[in-house]
Motif scaffolding. Structure first.
Motif, short mmCIF file in Angstrom:
data_model
loop_
_atom_site.label_atom_id
_atom_site.label_comp_id
_atom_site.label_asym_id
_atom_site.label_seq_id
_atom_site.Cartn_x
_atom_site.Cartn_y
_atom_site.Cartn_z
N LEU A 208 30.39 37.72 45.82
CA LEU A 208 31.85 37.84 45.98
C LEU A 208 32.32 39.26 45.67
CD1 LEU A 208 33.58 34.64 44.52
CD2 LEU A 208 33.38 35.33 46.91
N ARG A 209 31.74 39.84 44.62
CA ARG A 209 32.12 41.22 44.27
C ARG A 209 31.82 42.17 45.41
NH1 ARG A 209 30.20 41.09 38.26
NH2 ARG A 209 32.26 40.96 37.28
N ASN A 210 30.64 41.99 46.02
CA ASN A 210 30.29 42.86 47.14
C ASN A 210 31.27 42.69 48.28
OD1 ASN A 210 28.10 44.48 46.57
ND2 ASN A 210 26.68 42.76 46.71
N ALA A 211 31.67 41.43 48.52
CA ALA A 211 32.56 41.17 49.65
C ALA A 211 34.00 41.61 49.36
CB ALA A 211 32.52 39.67 49.99
N LEU A 212 34.45 41.45 48.11
CA LEU A 212 35.88 41.65 47.82
C LEU A 212 36.22 42.96 47.14
CD1 LEU A 212 36.59 38.19 46.15
CD2 LEU A 212 37.02 38.78 48.52
N ASP A 213 35.39 43.35 46.18
CA ASP A 213 35.77 44.46 45.30
C ASP A 213 35.13 45.79 45.67
OD1 ASP A 213 37.56 43.15 43.70
OD2 ASP A 213 36.12 42.60 42.15
N LYS A 214 34.04 45.72 46.44
CA LYS A 214 33.33 46.95 46.79
C LYS A 214 34.26 47.89 47.55
CE LYS A 214 28.70 48.10 48.38
NZ LYS A 214 27.56 47.59 49.13
N GLY A 215 34.34 49.12 47.10
CA GLY A 215 35.16 50.11 47.79
C GLY A 215 36.61 50.13 47.32
N PHE A 216 36.98 49.19 46.44
CA PHE A 216 38.35 49.19 45.91
C PHE A 216 38.33 49.68 44.46
CE2 PHE A 216 38.66 46.18 49.35
CZ PHE A 216 39.90 46.43 49.90
N SER A 217 39.29 50.53 44.11
CA SER A 217 39.27 51.01 42.72
C SER A 217 39.75 49.90 41.79
CB SER A 217 40.15 52.25 42.58
OG SER A 217 41.46 51.94 43.01
N ARG A 218 40.62 49.03 42.31
CA ARG A 218 41.07 47.92 41.48
C ARG A 218 40.16 46.71 41.68
NH1 ARG A 218 46.96 44.92 41.34
NH2 ARG A 218 46.28 43.34 39.86
N LYS A 219 39.43 46.37 40.62
CA LYS A 219 38.51 45.24 40.71
C LYS A 219 39.24 43.96 40.32
CE LYS A 219 35.24 48.32 41.36
NZ LYS A 219 35.01 48.73 42.76
N LEU A 220 38.98 42.89 41.05
CA LEU A 220 39.63 41.60 40.77
C LEU A 220 38.76 40.72 39.87
CD1 LEU A 220 40.98 40.87 44.35
CD2 LEU A 220 42.27 41.72 42.39
N ILE A 221 37.46 40.74 40.12
CA ILE A 221 36.56 39.84 39.37
C ILE A 221 35.90 40.60 38.22
CG2 ILE A 221 34.50 38.38 39.52
CD1 ILE A 221 35.19 37.98 42.50
N HIS A 222 36.03 40.05 37.02
CA HIS A 222 35.51 40.71 35.83
C HIS A 222 34.58 39.79 35.06
CE1 HIS A 222 38.47 44.04 36.14
NE2 HIS A 222 39.11 43.11 36.82
N THR A 223 33.57 40.38 34.43
CA THR A 223 32.65 39.63 33.58
C THR A 223 33.14 39.72 32.15
OG1 THR A 223 30.84 40.28 35.03
CG2 THR A 223 30.23 39.38 32.87
N MET A 224 33.23 38.59 31.47
CA MET A 224 33.58 38.60 30.05
C MET A 224 32.28 38.28 29.32
SD MET A 224 36.80 39.15 30.45
CE MET A 224 37.67 38.86 28.91
N HIS A 225 31.68 39.28 28.74
CA HIS A 225 30.33 39.11 28.21
C HIS A 225 30.24 37.98 27.18
CE1 HIS A 225 28.31 42.06 30.54
NE2 HIS A 225 29.37 42.84 30.41
N GLY A 226 29.26 37.14 27.39
CA GLY A 226 29.05 36.01 26.50
C GLY A 226 30.03 34.86 26.75
N GLU A 227 30.96 35.04 27.70
CA GLU A 227 31.94 33.98 27.93
C GLU A 227 31.92 33.45 29.37
OE1 GLU A 227 35.79 34.31 25.78
OE2 GLU A 227 35.21 36.41 25.64
N GLY A 228 32.06 34.34 30.32
CA GLY A 228 32.07 33.89 31.70
C GLY A 228 32.72 34.92 32.60
N PHE A 229 33.54 34.42 33.53
CA PHE A 229 34.14 35.32 34.52
C PHE A 229 35.64 35.07 34.59
CE2 PHE A 229 29.76 34.51 35.72
CZ PHE A 229 29.28 35.80 35.78
N ILE A 230 36.35 36.09 35.08
CA ILE A 230 37.80 35.96 35.21
C ILE A 230 38.25 36.75 36.43
CG2 ILE A 230 38.17 37.94 33.61
CD1 ILE A 230 40.72 36.46 32.62
N LEU A 231 39.18 36.16 37.17
CA LEU A 231 39.79 36.89 38.27
C LEU A 231 41.18 37.31 37.77
CD1 LEU A 231 39.72 36.08 42.02
CD2 LEU A 231 41.86 36.74 40.96
N ILE A 232 41.38 38.60 37.70
CA ILE A 232 42.60 39.12 37.09
C ILE A 232 43.59 39.58 38.15
CG2 ILE A 232 43.58 40.85 35.53
CD1 ILE A 232 41.10 40.71 33.89
N ASP A 233 44.80 39.07 38.03
CA ASP A 233 45.87 39.40 38.97
C ASP A 233 47.00 40.06 38.20
OD1 ASP A 233 47.70 39.51 41.05
OD2 ASP A 233 48.33 37.43 40.80
N ARG A 234 46.75 41.19 37.61
CA ARG A 234 47.84 41.91 36.96
C ARG A 234 47.41 43.32 36.67
NH1 ARG A 234 49.76 38.35 32.74
NH2 ARG A 234 49.03 36.75 34.12
#
Ligand code: CA
Length: 234
Positions: A208-234
């Motif tokens: 998904l990161r390759n498809a959505l975030d690659k080439g964009f300075s603003r990343k939507l999908i983030h890894t929260m180490h030891g917890e999981g993942f989050i899609l941030i809209d702000r």
């Protein structure tokens, strides 16, 4: 961390009345993957009790049930002025039952065996007719997903996704700004119990990161180490 999520307020609450355990589980899983809340009742008495006590947006009602038939449950609910929309599930040969069901106040019916996509479409149609509006378009920043047309765009560019990638992204969007654990994602999207050692979630997140975030300075999908993942809209 649990941030406010607009889409969470549009969660559809569904009472699924079905005594075939395997079928009930698979319907529940599929509907919950779409971001709905599903409660199962396995017999007519349990169904009626739950329908009277809790608020549901729709009841999916099998007719042939232990303890009390679906038709009797529906008749008694309508007689007691419960107006929750009802979608009947019935075996193919039950034409008379379907007619009777509609006559006593069902909103639609679906014959078994049914296609799961058709079930979702029927639920949405019933909810629309009953005035429940559910956004078909999910957004986060410049990303839009049309869950009806099955399209995804970022900054106006179409992004092709596989079925699994689409389901994963839909779940992230419906729960945006919330940390989703690998366990929750694997159970929701792949439908099996989490086993440590599998990296399937990480693999699909990287797709998904390759498809959505690659080439964009603003990343939507983030890894929260030891917890999981989050899609941030702000
Ligand atoms: Ca049944």
């Amino acid at each position: 961390m649990l941030l406010e999520s607009l889409d969470a307020r549009q969660l559809v609450r569904i009472l699924l009345v079905e005594d075939e355990k395997k079928l009930a589980r698979s319907i529940k899983q599929q509907l919950e993957r779409g971001g709905n809340f599903v409660e199962i009742a396995e017999d007519g008495i349990d169904a009626e009790t739950k329908a009277r006590q809790e608020r549901y947006d729709i009841i999916i009602l099998d007719l042939n049930l232990p303890k009390k038939s679906g038709l009797d449950v529906l008749r008694d609910l309508r007689a007691a002025s419960y107006t929750t929309p009802v979608l009947i599930l019935t075996a193919l040969e039950g034409v008379d039952h379907r007619i009777e069901g509609l006559r006593i106040g069902a909103d639609d019916y679906l014959a078994k065996p049914f296609d799961s996509g058709e079930l979702v479409a029927r639920i949405e149609a019933v909810l629309r007719r009953c005035g429940f509006s559910r956004t078909a378009v999910l957004r986060a920043a410049d990303l839009t997903m049309d869950v009806v047309r099955r399209t995804v765009e970022r900054a106006g560019e179409k992004i092709p996704l596989s079925e699994k990638e689409f389901s994963l992204l839909e779940f992230l969007l419906r729960n945006k700004n919330q940390i989703l654990t690998r366990k929750r994602l694997i159970e929701q999207i792949w439908g099996y119990k989490f086993e440590t050692g599998t990296n399937i979630v990480d693999v699909y997140i990287s797709y998904l990161r390759n498809a959505l975030d690659k080439g964009f300075s603003r990343k939507l999908i983030h890894t929260m180490h030891g917890e999981g993942f989050i899609l941030i809209d702000r």
